[in-house]
Design a protein around this motif. Structure first.
Motif, PDB file in Angstrom:
ATOM      1  N   LYS A   4      39.729  52.008  32.647  1.00 49.20           N
ATOM      2  CA  LYS A   4      39.321  51.030  31.645  1.00 49.20           C
ATOM      3  C   LYS A   4      38.999  49.719  32.374  1.00 49.20           C
ATOM      4  CE  LYS A   4      40.861  53.506  27.919  1.00 49.20           C
ATOM      5  NZ  LYS A   4      40.434  53.666  26.570  1.00 49.20           N
ATOM      6  N   GLN A   5      38.520  48.742  31.634  1.00 49.70           N
ATOM      7  CA  GLN A   5      38.084  47.492  32.247  1.00 49.70           C
ATOM      8  C   GLN A   5      39.196  46.852  33.081  1.00 49.70           C
ATOM      9  OE1 GLN A   5      36.604  44.591  29.478  1.00 49.70           O
ATOM     10  NE2 GLN A   5      35.727  43.307  31.087  1.00 49.70           N
ATOM     11  N   TYR A   6      40.418  46.876  32.560  1.00 48.79           N
ATOM     12  CA  TYR A   6      41.525  46.278  33.306  1.00 48.79           C
ATOM     13  C   TYR A   6      41.753  47.007  34.622  1.00 48.79           C
ATOM     14  CZ  TYR A   6      46.235  45.086  34.732  1.00 48.79           C
ATOM     15  OH  TYR A   6      47.311  44.699  35.472  1.00 48.79           O
ATOM     16  N   THR A   9      39.309  45.830  37.191  1.00 48.00           N
ATOM     17  CA  THR A   9      39.521  44.466  37.680  1.00 48.00           C
ATOM     18  C   THR A   9      40.678  44.371  38.668  1.00 48.00           C
ATOM     19  OG1 THR A   9      40.948  43.949  35.785  1.00 48.00           O
ATOM     20  CG2 THR A   9      38.590  43.441  35.582  1.00 48.00           C
TER      21      THR A   9
END
Length: 472
Positions: A4-6, A9
């Motif tokens: 996922k995006q997290y 990052t």
């Protein structure tokens, strides 16, 4: 794995760069050639070139002003022009090395060993070793605020591309051009075509297209250079093709310095002109060395060898005929064929290149045969002759690669003369029409035309007497 995006990052920076750069798939591999107003060159690798339209012909690319393409964007904006050069397997290491952080005033061309090619009226260098070269005119610049990149749009104003990779419908075979693709930041890929498919319509099933790229003669598509050869060396000058070659060289270039080499110089026919005759035995290493030394010593100080034409070849004699079956294979026959058709010419070229001036351009044409083409072999037989010519093709390719890697101006090719009326073909002429059997004079004239238009990009290739390339 699912991210996922997290999760993205929090990836370590180096890992995230390689990971995300891999996700867009295979990308184009191009070298951007630019120069400043004083023609100080710059070369940078870019993998973001995309097609924007055919009319007008537009290409776009993403650039980072402060990244590894230092000087490139500034040169484009200052001069308004640049070049895009496809990366191929011969130069992919040099292309990759251009990404190193060289000083702003250092030319990547010089540092990585690639050659600048300049065209009149165009203030940006092409990469001579690239097979597809595109001249671009700057049109638009768009700054992308989201990540500080620049999207540069240019219009195609010139193209240099091999004729033989273009299909009748305009399709360009990048596979035949040897163009590579890039994935992530550092991985290069060759390509393999799966299929060309018909235009998709809702009410029609797709079908496979059969695209044919027809080889085109380099004679018909290139201008004959104004510069004429000052010195031509012909090996096996007493044979049918070799003798005719010498006669036509003298007729076309009366002031040329001609060096004729033959096993028996008494068999050389008289010719008027600046001629040096030297004996040589291609099966004797000492004879090869001695003949080259004699040639270099006899040459006037003002002359350097520009062309070499090697017309030697052996197929049969009174006691040995070409094999029709593998059951006829004999060691002596194989070794003799290899010795005369491959080993001798290769050793001669090797020793000659050690003696000539390294920076002086030289063209070398060696008589080969289409029957030595593995890809074109449909009939089999003639084992020793076919295999020795195939070996010659490999040696030509190897010498060409070494010449390119060492940046020596060597153009070496194999030349297929066609069925010519000589002693070599005499036993096999039955049933041939006049159109199928050429005179030595006809063959020689055409081979000289091919030699005339050869350039460095041809090195390692095979051409017939009409200048049409064929596969080994």
């Amino acid at each position: 794995m699912k991210l996922k995006q997290y999760d993205i990052t929090v990836l370590e920076n180096h890992e995230r760069v390689f990971f995300i750069n891999s996700l867009s798939g295979f990308k184009s591999a191009n070298l951007i050639g630019t120069a400043d107003a004083s023609k100080h060159s710059n070369l940078a690798m870019v993998s973001s070139v995309v097609h924007l339209g055919a009319n007008p012909p537009l290409l776009g690319m993403v650039m980072r002003p402060n990244s590894d393409v230092r000087g490139t964007l500034k040169n484009i904006l200052d001069t308004g022009v640049y070049t895009l050069n496809h990366v191929n397997s011969d130069i992919h290491k040099q292309a990759h090395q251009t990404s190193a952080r060289y000083d702003e005033h250092v030319s990547e061309f010089d540092e990585v060993g690639l050659s600048e090619q300049w065209e009149d009226g165009f203030n940006a260098p092409f990469v001579q070793e690239s097979h597809i070269k595109i001249g671009m005119k700057f049109r638009e610049r768009h700054s992308l605020d989201i990540n500080g990149t620049e999207f540069i749009i240019g219009e195609i104003v010139s193209i240099e591309i091999p004729d033989e990779i273009i299909a009748e419908d305009g399709f360009v075979s990048l596979e035949k051009a040897g163009t590579l693709a890039v994935s992530s930041l550092d991985t290069y890929h060759s390509t393999q075509t799966l299929a060309s498919l018909s235009y998709a319509k809702p009410d029609k099933k797709i079908s496979a297209l059969s695209r044919i790229t027809t080889p085109v003669s380099i004679i018909s598509t290139r201008n004959t250079p104004v510069e004429k050869p000052q010195c031509v060396l012909v090996l096996a000058a007493s044979g049918g093709i070799g003798q005719a070659y010498c006669e036509n060289i003298i007729a076309e270039y009366p002031d040329v310095q001609l060096i004729r080499m033959a096993r028996n110089i008494n068999k050389l026919l008289p010719l008027k002109g600046n001629i040096i005759d030297i004996e040589i035995d291609l099966c004797d290493d000492d004879s090869i060395e001695k003949s080259i030394d004699l040639a270099m010593t006899a040459l006037p100080d003002t002359k350097k060898i520009d062309w070499v034409f090697i017309a030697s070849g052996w197929l049969h004699d009174e006691s040995t005929k070409p094999e029709k079956t593998y059951r006829s294979l004999e060691r002596e026959h194989l070794l003799r064929s290899y010795n005369i058709n491959a080993v001798g010419p290769a050793l001669f070229v090797s020793r000659l290149l050690n003696k000539v001036e390294k920076k002086h351009p030289i063209k070398i044409g060696i008589l080969s045969a289409r029957v030595g083409s593995i890809s074109d072999n449909r009939l089999g037989g003639w084992h020793a002759y076919r295999a020795s010519k195939s070996a010659l093709h490999m040696l030509i390719k190897n010498i060409a690669i070494e010449g390119k890697n060492s940046r020596k101006p060597i153009t070496i090719v194999g030349l297929q003369p066609g069925t010519t009326d000589t002693a070599l073909s005499a036993p096999f002429q039955r049933g041939l029409t006049e159109e199928q059997l050429q005179t030595p004079d006809f063959t020689a004239k055409h081979l000289i035309k091919v030699m005339n238009v050869l350039n460095l990009n041809d090195s390692g290739k095979l051409f017939d007497l009409k200048g049409v390339p064929f596969e080994p």
